[in-house]
Design an enzyme around this catalytic site. Structure first.
Site, PDB file in Angstrom:
ATOM      1  N   CYS A   1     -13.740  -7.787  11.773  1.00  0.00           N
ATOM      2  CA  CYS A   1     -15.208  -7.782  13.099  1.00  0.00           C
ATOM      3  C   CYS A   1     -16.296  -7.531  11.169  1.00  0.00           C
ATOM      4  CB  CYS A   1     -15.214  -7.303  13.531  1.00  0.00           C
ATOM      5  SG  CYS A   1     -16.687  -6.519  14.250  1.00  0.00           S
TER       6      CYS A   1
ATOM      7  N   HIS B   1     -11.082  -9.000  16.499  1.00  0.00           N
ATOM      8  CA  HIS B   1      -9.806  -8.135  16.901  1.00  0.00           C
ATOM      9  C   HIS B   1      -8.451  -8.675  17.050  1.00  0.00           C
ATOM     10  CE1 HIS B   1     -13.464  -5.087  15.691  1.00  0.00           C
ATOM     11  NE2 HIS B   1     -14.004  -5.836  16.808  1.00  0.00           N
TER      12      HIS B   1
ATOM     13  N   GLU C   1      -6.119  -5.724  16.015  1.00  0.00           N
ATOM     14  CA  GLU C   1      -5.853  -3.959  15.632  1.00  0.00           C
ATOM     15  C   GLU C   1      -5.570  -3.938  16.749  1.00  0.00           C
ATOM     16  OE1 GLU C   1      -9.807  -3.570  14.775  1.00  0.00           O
ATOM     17  OE2 GLU C   1      -9.038  -5.208  15.047  1.00  0.00           O
TER      18      GLU C   1
END
Length: 237
Positions: A88, A177, A179
């Site tokens: 990001c 994203h 994670e």
């Protein structure tokens, strides 16, 4: 292996990657830049991971530590040529620290949205093995609009061309994203800037809708995260 993790707000940490690092006996040093922690000497580290945050790459007046961070990223990628993974904001900083450019998007991307891999991703050391089309969590209003010189496009979406890229042989930026953990969305909604963006783009009740949809895709998210992490570690050697 020893990783250097740069964070910009303590709630945006490596997420599920922390579990993988523990399982694989990866040592990590975390620098919380927004709390004025200083970036250490870079030589001892095998990889750098740069996380997201509510600030933008040009916010050097309110976040002066961005200047030193971009310098460290340039040194890491251009001089040391060691593996880099930016997520990001970390993706945007990779572009901005080199000779790329980031701008506010006409259409922000917030929600569980489609990302399409390019043909190059099939052979990329980090992206290989991922499905050609994936559902991913997006939560950003700024995008890379000019990539660094020589960047390879690895993934796109309708509202953000540069969803993922490789710069040189060992530096990757990913806008979406990967994670995620089960609690990530509810935790991030506690950040005022994130909550305001969600309400503005999606309207009232959007948090519950996004949480429910993320739960549906969570097994895929976790599988993709494990694959990406393993690929990244293999790129280190």
């Amino acid at each position: 292996m020893k990783f250097l993790v740069l964070q910009h707000i303590n709630i945006e940490h490596p997420g599920i990657f922390l579990k993988f690092m523990k399982e694989d006996n990866v040592q990590i040093d975390t620098v919380e830049l927004d709390e004025n922690e200083k970036i250490p000497q870079l030589d001892p580290y095998d990889a750098m991971i740069v996380m997201g945050g509510p600030m933008d790459v040009w916010d050097t007046d309110t976040c002066p530590w961005l200047v030193a961070e971009k310098e460290a990223i340039r040194t890491w990628v251009q001089d040391l040529k060691k593996p880099y993974l930016g997520l990001c904001l970390g993706h945007q900083l990779l572009a901005d620290a080199l000779d790329g450019k980031c701008e506010v998007q006409d259409t922000p991307e917030i929600g569980i949205l489609d990302v399409h891999l390019t043909g190059a991703a099939k052979f990329d050391p980090l992206m290989k093995g991922l499905a050609p089309q994936m559902k991913c969590l997006q939560w950003h209003s700024v995008a890379v609009t000019q990539p660094p010189t020589g960047a390879e496009l690895l993934a796109s979406s309708p509202d953000c061309t540069w969803q993922a890229m490789r710069v040189g042989k060992h530096a990757w930026g990913i806008q979406f994203h990967v994670e995620l953990q089960d609690q990530t969305i509810s935790e991030w909604n506690e950040v005022p800037a994130y909550a305001a963006a969600l309400d503005k783009v999606k309207g009232p009740g959007a948090l519950k809708v996004m949480e429910d949809e993320a739960l549906q895709y969570m097994p895929q998210f976790k599988d993709n995260a494990r694959l990406l992490f393993d690929n990244f570690c293999q790129s280190i050697g």
